[in-house]
Enzyme design. Structure first.
Site, short mmCIF file in Angstrom:
data_model
loop_
_atom_site.label_atom_id
_atom_site.label_comp_id
_atom_site.label_asym_id
_atom_site.label_seq_id
_atom_site.Cartn_x
_atom_site.Cartn_y
_atom_site.Cartn_z
N TYR A 143 0.71 -1.15 0.03
CA TYR A 143 -0.10 0.02 -0.07
C TYR A 143 0.90 1.24 0.18
CZ TYR A 143 -3.18 3.36 1.66
OH TYR A 143 -3.89 4.66 2.04
N ASP A 190 -0.30 -7.11 7.10
CA ASP A 190 -1.38 -6.17 6.96
C ASP A 190 -2.64 -7.22 6.00
OD1 ASP A 190 -3.20 -4.58 5.72
OD2 ASP A 190 -1.89 -2.99 5.29
N LYS A 232 -11.87 -0.41 5.53
CA LYS A 232 -11.98 -1.20 4.52
C LYS A 232 -13.28 -2.19 4.60
CE LYS A 232 -8.68 1.32 3.06
NZ LYS A 232 -7.41 1.10 2.97
C1 LIG Z 1 -6.04 1.77 3.34
C2 LIG Z 1 -4.79 0.78 3.53
C3 LIG Z 1 -4.16 1.15 4.54
C4 LIG Z 1 -4.13 2.53 5.27
O1 LIG Z 1 -5.24 2.41 6.25
P1 LIG Z 1 -6.08 3.84 6.59
O2 LIG Z 1 -7.46 3.32 7.25
O3 LIG Z 1 -6.19 4.53 5.04
O4 LIG Z 1 -5.03 4.89 7.18
C5 LIG Z 1 -3.02 0.19 4.85
N1 LIG Z 1 -2.79 -0.98 4.16
C6 LIG Z 1 -3.88 -1.32 3.29
C7 LIG Z 1 -3.53 -2.42 2.67
C8 LIG Z 1 -4.90 -0.44 3.12
O5 LIG Z 1 -5.84 -0.42 1.79
#
Ligand SMILES: *Cc1c(COP(=O)(O)O)cnc(C)c1O
Length: 379
Positions: free
Chosen positions: A98, A170, A195
Protein backbone atom coordinates in the site's frame (compact mmCIF):
# COMPACT_ATOMS: atom_id res chain seq x y z
CA UNK A 1 -17.46 -20.73 18.27
CA UNK A 2 -17.57 -20.46 14.47
CA UNK A 3 -16.83 -17.30 12.53
CA UNK A 4 -20.35 -15.98 11.89
CA UNK A 5 -21.31 -16.42 15.55
CA UNK A 6 -18.15 -14.66 16.72
CA UNK A 7 -18.73 -11.78 14.29
CA UNK A 8 -22.17 -11.19 15.83
CA UNK A 9 -21.46 -11.91 19.50
CA UNK A 10 -17.79 -12.15 20.51
CA UNK A 11 -16.73 -9.71 23.22
CA UNK A 12 -20.23 -8.23 23.47
CA UNK A 13 -23.01 -8.57 26.00
CA UNK A 14 -26.30 -6.73 26.56
CA UNK A 15 -25.78 -3.47 28.46
CA UNK A 16 -26.01 -4.23 32.21
CA UNK A 17 -27.89 -1.10 33.20
CA UNK A 18 -30.62 -1.15 30.50
CA UNK A 19 -30.44 -4.49 28.67
CA UNK A 20 -29.70 -2.68 25.38
CA UNK A 21 -28.64 -5.29 22.81
CA UNK A 22 -26.29 -2.96 20.97
CA UNK A 23 -23.19 -1.71 22.78
CA UNK A 24 -23.97 1.92 23.73
CA UNK A 25 -21.95 4.79 22.32
CA UNK A 26 -20.16 5.95 25.48
CA UNK A 27 -19.68 9.53 24.39
CA UNK A 28 -17.55 10.55 27.35
CA UNK A 29 -13.95 11.59 27.80
CA UNK A 30 -13.75 10.84 31.52
CA UNK A 31 -15.28 8.71 34.32
CA UNK A 32 -16.31 9.35 37.95
CA UNK A 33 -14.02 7.92 40.63
CA UNK A 34 -15.04 7.26 44.27
CA UNK A 35 -11.52 7.86 45.55
CA UNK A 36 -8.39 8.34 43.38
CA UNK A 37 -7.89 5.04 41.57
CA UNK A 38 -11.24 3.58 42.77
CA UNK A 39 -13.17 3.27 39.49
CA UNK A 40 -14.75 0.71 37.16
CA UNK A 41 -11.71 0.20 34.93
CA UNK A 42 -12.15 3.39 32.93
CA UNK A 43 -10.31 6.62 33.77
CA UNK A 44 -9.89 8.58 30.56
CA UNK A 45 -11.04 7.75 27.01
CA UNK A 46 -7.64 7.99 25.31
CA UNK A 47 -6.60 5.09 27.54
CA UNK A 48 -9.87 3.16 27.27
CA UNK A 49 -13.52 3.73 26.41
CA UNK A 50 -16.23 1.04 26.84
CA UNK A 51 -17.41 1.20 23.20
CA UNK A 52 -13.83 0.88 21.96
CA UNK A 53 -13.19 -1.85 24.51
CA UNK A 54 -16.08 -3.91 23.12
CA UNK A 55 -14.78 -3.50 19.57
CA UNK A 56 -11.22 -4.41 20.62
CA UNK A 57 -12.50 -7.64 22.23
CA UNK A 58 -14.56 -8.48 19.14
CA UNK A 59 -11.61 -7.87 16.79
CA UNK A 60 -9.34 -10.09 18.91
CA UNK A 61 -11.92 -12.90 18.73
CA UNK A 62 -12.49 -12.81 14.96
CA UNK A 63 -8.70 -12.83 14.31
CA UNK A 64 -8.17 -15.75 16.76
CA UNK A 65 -6.00 -13.46 18.91
CA UNK A 66 -5.97 -12.51 22.57
CA UNK A 67 -5.84 -8.70 22.28
CA UNK A 68 -7.20 -6.07 19.91
CA UNK A 69 -6.21 -2.40 19.77
CA UNK A 70 -7.97 0.23 17.68
CA UNK A 71 -6.47 3.34 16.12
CA UNK A 72 -7.80 6.43 14.41
CA UNK A 73 -6.65 5.07 11.01
CA UNK A 74 -4.82 2.14 9.48
CA UNK A 75 -1.74 4.35 9.22
CA UNK A 76 -2.02 5.10 12.95
CA UNK A 77 -1.85 1.34 13.55
CA UNK A 78 1.22 0.89 11.30
CA UNK A 79 2.90 3.90 12.94
CA UNK A 80 2.44 2.18 16.32
CA UNK A 81 4.09 -1.05 15.10
CA UNK A 82 7.14 0.74 13.68
CA UNK A 83 7.49 2.71 16.95
CA UNK A 84 8.40 -0.61 18.61
CA UNK A 85 11.74 -0.26 16.78
CA UNK A 86 14.82 1.86 17.62
CA UNK A 87 17.31 3.75 15.45
CA UNK A 88 19.60 1.26 13.68
CA UNK A 89 16.86 -1.38 13.45
CA UNK A 90 15.74 -2.55 10.00
CA UNK A 91 12.47 -3.62 8.36
CA UNK A 92 12.03 -6.11 5.52
CA UNK A 93 8.73 -5.56 3.68
CA UNK A 94 7.23 -6.78 0.41
CA UNK A 95 7.83 -4.55 -2.61
CA UNK A 96 4.23 -4.00 -3.68
CA UNK A 97 2.84 -2.43 -0.55
CA UNK A 98 0.00 0.00 0.00
CA UNK A 99 1.45 3.40 -1.01
CA UNK A 100 0.91 4.92 2.44
CA UNK A 101 2.86 2.12 4.11
CA UNK A 102 5.77 2.65 1.71
CA UNK A 103 5.57 6.39 2.43
CA UNK A 104 5.66 6.13 6.24
CA UNK A 105 8.57 3.66 6.15
CA UNK A 106 10.66 5.77 3.75
CA UNK A 107 9.64 9.40 4.29
CA UNK A 108 9.08 9.27 8.07
CA UNK A 109 10.96 6.41 9.70
CA UNK A 110 14.10 6.53 7.56
CA UNK A 111 14.57 10.00 9.09
CA UNK A 112 14.54 8.35 12.53
CA UNK A 113 17.29 5.91 11.50
CA UNK A 114 15.02 2.93 10.75
CA UNK A 115 15.84 1.47 7.35
CA UNK A 116 13.41 -0.54 5.22
CA UNK A 117 14.17 -3.08 2.48
CA UNK A 118 11.42 -3.73 -0.06
CA UNK A 119 11.75 -7.18 -1.55
CA UNK A 120 9.92 -9.59 -3.81
CA UNK A 121 8.45 -12.10 -1.34
CA UNK A 122 7.04 -14.57 -3.84
CA UNK A 123 10.00 -16.76 -2.90
CA UNK A 124 10.78 -16.98 0.86
CA UNK A 125 14.50 -17.52 0.20
CA UNK A 126 14.81 -14.00 -1.26
CA UNK A 127 13.46 -12.72 2.07
CA UNK A 128 16.07 -14.70 4.01
CA UNK A 129 18.82 -12.94 2.03
CA UNK A 130 17.67 -9.56 3.39
CA UNK A 131 17.45 -10.57 7.03
CA UNK A 132 20.45 -9.54 9.11
CA UNK A 133 21.26 -8.94 12.80
CA UNK A 134 19.53 -5.51 12.64
CA UNK A 135 16.25 -6.84 11.26
CA UNK A 136 13.52 -6.39 13.87
CA UNK A 137 10.35 -6.42 11.77
CA UNK A 138 9.20 -8.32 8.70
CA UNK A 139 6.09 -6.70 7.21
CA UNK A 140 3.84 -8.54 4.79
CA UNK A 141 0.78 -7.42 2.90
CA UNK A 142 -1.10 -10.38 1.42
CA UNK A 143 -2.94 -10.31 -0.88
CA UNK A 144 -0.99 -7.21 -1.85
CA UNK A 145 -2.32 -3.90 -3.08
CA UNK A 146 -2.91 -3.54 -6.04
CA UNK A 147 -1.43 -6.63 -7.73
CA UNK A 148 -2.99 -9.27 -5.48
CA UNK A 149 0.29 -11.09 -5.00
CA UNK A 150 -0.07 -13.75 -2.34
CA UNK A 151 2.75 -14.35 0.12
CA UNK A 152 3.17 -17.64 1.99
CA UNK A 153 2.78 -16.42 5.61
CA UNK A 154 3.71 -19.80 7.05
CA UNK A 155 6.99 -19.91 5.06
CA UNK A 156 7.97 -16.37 6.11
CA UNK A 157 7.08 -17.14 9.76
CA UNK A 158 9.57 -20.03 9.60
CA UNK A 159 12.29 -17.41 8.96
CA UNK A 160 11.37 -15.10 11.86
CA UNK A 161 10.28 -17.52 14.60
CA UNK A 162 12.80 -18.12 17.39
CA UNK A 163 14.60 -14.90 16.46
CA UNK A 164 14.16 -11.39 17.86
CA UNK A 165 12.14 -10.46 14.75
CA UNK A 166 8.45 -9.57 14.73
CA UNK A 167 6.27 -10.71 11.83
CA UNK A 168 3.48 -8.26 11.05
CA UNK A 169 0.78 -8.98 8.47
CA UNK A 170 -1.46 -6.33 6.91
CA UNK A 171 -4.64 -8.41 6.57
CA UNK A 172 -6.79 -5.60 5.15
CA UNK A 173 -7.49 -7.19 1.74
CA UNK A 174 -8.44 -10.62 3.08
CA UNK A 175 -10.26 -9.57 6.28
CA UNK A 176 -10.44 -12.07 9.16
CA UNK A 177 -13.17 -13.97 7.29
CA UNK A 178 -10.76 -15.12 4.57
CA UNK A 179 -7.47 -15.42 6.44
CA UNK A 180 -6.13 -15.47 10.02
CA UNK A 181 -2.37 -14.70 10.01
CA UNK A 182 -1.88 -15.36 13.76
CA UNK A 183 -2.79 -19.00 13.09
CA UNK A 184 -0.05 -19.09 10.43
CA UNK A 185 2.72 -17.79 12.72
CA UNK A 186 2.38 -13.98 12.55
CA UNK A 187 2.98 -11.95 15.73
CA UNK A 188 0.83 -8.95 14.82
CA UNK A 189 -2.15 -8.61 12.46
CA UNK A 190 -2.94 -5.14 11.18
CA UNK A 191 -6.15 -3.91 9.53
CA UNK A 192 -7.24 -0.79 7.82
CA UNK A 193 -10.66 -1.13 9.47
CA UNK A 194 -11.75 1.59 7.03
CA UNK A 195 -12.10 -1.15 4.39
CA UNK A 196 -13.89 -4.53 4.84
CA UNK A 197 -14.28 -4.50 8.63
CA UNK A 198 -16.18 -1.19 8.62
CA UNK A 199 -17.51 -2.23 5.24
CA UNK A 200 -19.78 0.74 4.51
CA UNK A 201 -17.31 3.50 3.46
CA UNK A 202 -18.31 5.62 6.45
CA UNK A 203 -15.40 5.26 8.92
CA UNK A 204 -11.61 5.67 8.91
CA UNK A 205 -10.00 3.37 11.49
CA UNK A 206 -7.11 0.96 12.06
CA UNK A 207 -6.51 -2.06 14.29
CA UNK A 208 -3.77 -4.32 15.60
CA UNK A 209 -4.38 -7.81 16.96
CA UNK A 210 -1.83 -9.96 18.80
CA UNK A 211 -1.69 -12.77 21.36
CA UNK A 212 1.59 -12.20 23.22
CA UNK A 213 1.12 -10.48 26.62
CA UNK A 214 4.38 -8.51 26.50
CA UNK A 215 3.86 -7.40 22.90
CA UNK A 216 0.32 -6.24 23.71
CA UNK A 217 1.68 -4.32 26.71
CA UNK A 218 4.19 -2.49 24.47
CA UNK A 219 1.67 -1.74 21.72
CA UNK A 220 -0.99 -0.55 24.14
CA UNK A 221 1.59 1.70 25.84
CA UNK A 222 2.27 3.39 22.47
CA UNK A 223 -1.48 3.56 21.69
CA UNK A 224 -2.12 5.42 24.95
CA UNK A 225 1.08 7.50 24.88
CA UNK A 226 0.93 8.64 21.24
CA UNK A 227 -2.86 8.85 21.28
CA UNK A 228 -4.06 7.92 17.77
CA UNK A 229 -7.33 6.45 19.07
CA UNK A 230 -10.78 6.38 17.44
CA UNK A 231 -13.87 7.93 19.01
CA UNK A 232 -16.85 5.93 20.33
CA UNK A 233 -19.21 6.78 17.43
CA UNK A 234 -16.78 5.26 14.94
CA UNK A 235 -16.30 2.20 17.17
CA UNK A 236 -20.08 1.72 17.24
CA UNK A 237 -20.30 1.89 13.43
CA UNK A 238 -17.57 -0.72 13.08
CA UNK A 239 -19.18 -3.02 15.66
CA UNK A 240 -22.33 -2.78 13.57
CA UNK A 241 -20.38 -3.41 10.35
CA UNK A 242 -18.63 -6.53 11.67
CA UNK A 243 -21.96 -8.22 12.45
CA UNK A 244 -22.39 -8.83 8.70
CA UNK A 245 -18.71 -9.32 7.79
CA UNK A 246 -19.13 -13.02 6.94
CA UNK A 247 -22.16 -12.36 4.71
CA UNK A 248 -20.52 -9.43 2.94
CA UNK A 249 -17.16 -11.16 2.41
CA UNK A 250 -18.81 -14.23 0.90
CA UNK A 251 -20.75 -12.04 -1.52
CA UNK A 252 -17.61 -9.99 -2.34
CA UNK A 253 -15.80 -13.27 -3.07
CA UNK A 254 -18.65 -14.70 -5.18
CA UNK A 255 -18.92 -11.47 -7.21
CA UNK A 256 -15.09 -11.44 -7.45
CA UNK A 257 -15.15 -14.84 -9.13
CA UNK A 258 -17.90 -13.84 -11.60
CA UNK A 259 -16.02 -10.69 -12.66
CA UNK A 260 -12.59 -12.35 -12.75
CA UNK A 261 -13.95 -15.02 -15.08
CA UNK A 262 -15.75 -12.45 -17.23
CA UNK A 263 -12.63 -10.27 -17.63
CA UNK A 264 -10.35 -13.26 -18.12
CA UNK A 265 -12.39 -14.28 -21.18
CA UNK A 266 -12.64 -10.71 -22.60
CA UNK A 267 -10.66 -10.22 -25.82
CA UNK A 268 -9.59 -6.65 -24.93
CA UNK A 269 -8.20 -7.68 -21.53
CA UNK A 270 -4.51 -8.63 -21.27
CA UNK A 271 -4.18 -9.84 -17.72
CA UNK A 272 -6.41 -10.37 -14.67
CA UNK A 273 -4.96 -10.39 -11.16
CA UNK A 274 -7.31 -12.30 -8.84
CA UNK A 275 -5.90 -15.03 -6.56
CA UNK A 276 -8.83 -17.37 -7.20
CA UNK A 277 -7.95 -17.85 -10.88
CA UNK A 278 -5.93 -20.98 -11.53
CA UNK A 279 -3.71 -18.91 -13.80
CA UNK A 280 -2.76 -16.63 -10.87
CA UNK A 281 0.96 -17.05 -10.06
CA UNK A 282 0.29 -17.75 -6.35
CA UNK A 283 -3.04 -19.58 -6.65
CA UNK A 284 -1.75 -22.63 -4.73
CA UNK A 285 -0.61 -20.56 -1.75
CA UNK A 286 -3.87 -18.61 -1.81
CA UNK A 287 -5.83 -21.87 -1.76
CA UNK A 288 -3.75 -23.10 1.19
CA UNK A 289 -4.03 -20.03 3.44
CA UNK A 290 -7.31 -18.34 2.42
CA UNK A 291 -10.91 -19.58 2.71
CA UNK A 292 -12.00 -17.80 -0.48
CA UNK A 293 -10.41 -15.12 -2.66
CA UNK A 294 -12.19 -11.84 -1.95
CA UNK A 295 -13.49 -8.95 -3.99
CA UNK A 296 -10.28 -7.11 -4.93
CA UNK A 297 -9.15 -7.53 -8.51
CA UNK A 298 -6.83 -5.69 -10.89
CA UNK A 299 -6.51 -5.99 -14.65
CA UNK A 300 -4.71 -4.54 -17.65
CA UNK A 301 -6.06 -3.96 -21.13
CA UNK A 302 -4.24 -5.17 -24.25
CA UNK A 303 -3.97 -1.48 -25.12
CA UNK A 304 -1.65 -0.59 -22.22
CA UNK A 305 -1.96 3.18 -22.68
CA UNK A 306 -3.02 5.64 -20.02
CA UNK A 307 -5.73 6.88 -22.40
CA UNK A 308 -7.31 3.43 -22.74
CA UNK A 309 -7.34 2.94 -18.96
CA UNK A 310 -8.81 6.42 -18.46
CA UNK A 311 -11.53 5.69 -21.02
CA UNK A 312 -12.69 2.65 -19.02
CA UNK A 313 -12.56 4.23 -15.56
CA UNK A 314 -14.45 7.31 -16.72
CA UNK A 315 -17.23 5.28 -18.38
CA UNK A 316 -18.28 2.93 -15.62
CA UNK A 317 -21.61 3.89 -14.09
CA UNK A 318 -22.06 1.53 -11.13
CA UNK A 319 -18.33 1.28 -10.35
CA UNK A 320 -17.56 4.71 -8.85
CA UNK A 321 -14.11 6.20 -9.45
CA UNK A 322 -12.72 6.68 -5.94
CA UNK A 323 -9.87 5.84 -3.58
CA UNK A 324 -10.38 3.16 -0.94
CA UNK A 325 -12.00 -0.28 -1.09
CA UNK A 326 -13.92 -2.87 0.86
CA UNK A 327 -17.30 -1.13 1.04
CA UNK A 328 -20.64 -2.55 -0.08
CA UNK A 329 -20.52 -0.41 -3.24
CA UNK A 330 -18.21 -1.22 -6.17
CA UNK A 331 -15.32 1.17 -6.81
CA UNK A 332 -12.81 1.51 -9.63
CA UNK A 333 -9.38 3.05 -9.22
CA UNK A 334 -6.20 3.84 -11.11
CA UNK A 335 -3.31 2.85 -8.78
CA UNK A 336 -0.51 4.66 -10.69
CA UNK A 337 -2.17 8.06 -10.28
CA UNK A 338 -4.22 7.46 -7.10
CA UNK A 339 -3.37 5.03 -4.28
CA UNK A 340 0.22 4.37 -5.43
CA UNK A 341 1.25 7.81 -6.68
CA UNK A 342 3.59 8.14 -3.64
CA UNK A 343 5.83 5.39 -5.10
CA UNK A 344 8.38 6.70 -7.67
CA UNK A 345 7.40 5.77 -11.24
CA UNK A 346 10.37 3.51 -12.02
CA UNK A 347 9.82 1.53 -8.79
CA UNK A 348 6.09 1.31 -9.54
CA UNK A 349 6.60 0.04 -13.07
CA UNK A 350 9.24 -2.47 -11.95
CA UNK A 351 6.69 -4.13 -9.65
CA UNK A 352 3.97 -4.21 -12.34
CA UNK A 353 1.95 -1.13 -11.35
CA UNK A 354 1.88 0.12 -14.93
CA UNK A 355 -0.09 3.12 -16.25
CA UNK A 356 -2.69 0.79 -17.77
CA UNK A 357 -3.48 -1.06 -14.54
CA UNK A 358 -7.09 -0.74 -13.32
CA UNK A 359 -8.13 -1.83 -9.82
CA UNK A 360 -11.64 -2.89 -8.86
CA UNK A 361 -13.12 -3.14 -5.39
CA UNK A 362 -16.06 -5.36 -6.18
CA UNK A 363 -19.05 -4.63 -3.97
CA UNK A 364 -22.07 -6.70 -2.97
CA UNK A 365 -24.44 -5.53 -5.73
CA UNK A 366 -26.04 -7.97 -8.20
CA UNK A 367 -23.16 -9.37 -10.25
CA UNK A 368 -25.23 -9.26 -13.50
CA UNK A 369 -25.36 -5.47 -13.22
CA UNK A 370 -21.64 -5.25 -12.45
CA UNK A 371 -20.77 -7.34 -15.52
CA UNK A 372 -23.09 -5.22 -17.70
CA UNK A 373 -21.40 -2.06 -16.42
CA UNK A 374 -17.92 -3.35 -17.30
CA UNK A 375 -19.20 -4.56 -20.66
CA UNK A 376 -20.39 -1.08 -21.68
CA UNK A 377 -17.24 0.61 -20.30
CA UNK A 378 -14.67 -1.71 -21.91
CA UNK A 379 -16.66 -2.15 -25.10
C1 LIG B 1 -6.11 1.70 3.22
C2 LIG B 1 -4.98 0.80 3.57
C3 LIG B 1 -4.07 1.12 4.59
C4 LIG B 1 -4.14 2.44 5.34
O1 LIG B 1 -5.28 2.50 6.16
P1 LIG B 1 -6.07 3.89 6.47
O2 LIG B 1 -7.24 3.43 7.25
O3 LIG B 1 -6.41 4.52 5.16
O4 LIG B 1 -5.13 4.74 7.26
C5 LIG B 1 -3.07 0.21 4.87
N1 LIG B 1 -2.95 -0.96 4.19
C6 LIG B 1 -3.81 -1.30 3.21
C7 LIG B 1 -3.64 -2.60 2.50
C8 LIG B 1 -4.84 -0.44 2.86
O5 LIG B 1 -5.67 -0.78 1.87
Amino acid sequence: MKFGTKAVHAGLKPDESTGAIMTPIYQTSTYAQKMPGDHKGYEYSRTLNPTRDALQRNLAAIENGKYGLCFSSGMGAIDTVVKLLSPGDEIVANNDLYGGTYRIMTKVFEGYGIKSHFVDMSDASSVAAHINENTKLVWIETPSNPLLNVIDIDAIAALTQGKDILLGVDNTFASPYLQNPLDLGADIVMHSVTKYLGGHSDVVMGALICSDDDLHERLSFIQNTCGAVPGPQDCFLVLRGIKTLHLRMQRHSDNGRTIAEYLDAHDKVARVYWPGLESHANHDIAKKQMRDFGGMLSFTLKDNSLAAAHAVISQTKIFILAESLGGVESLVGHPASMTHAAIPQEKREATGIVEGLIRLSIGIEDSDDLVEDLKQAIG
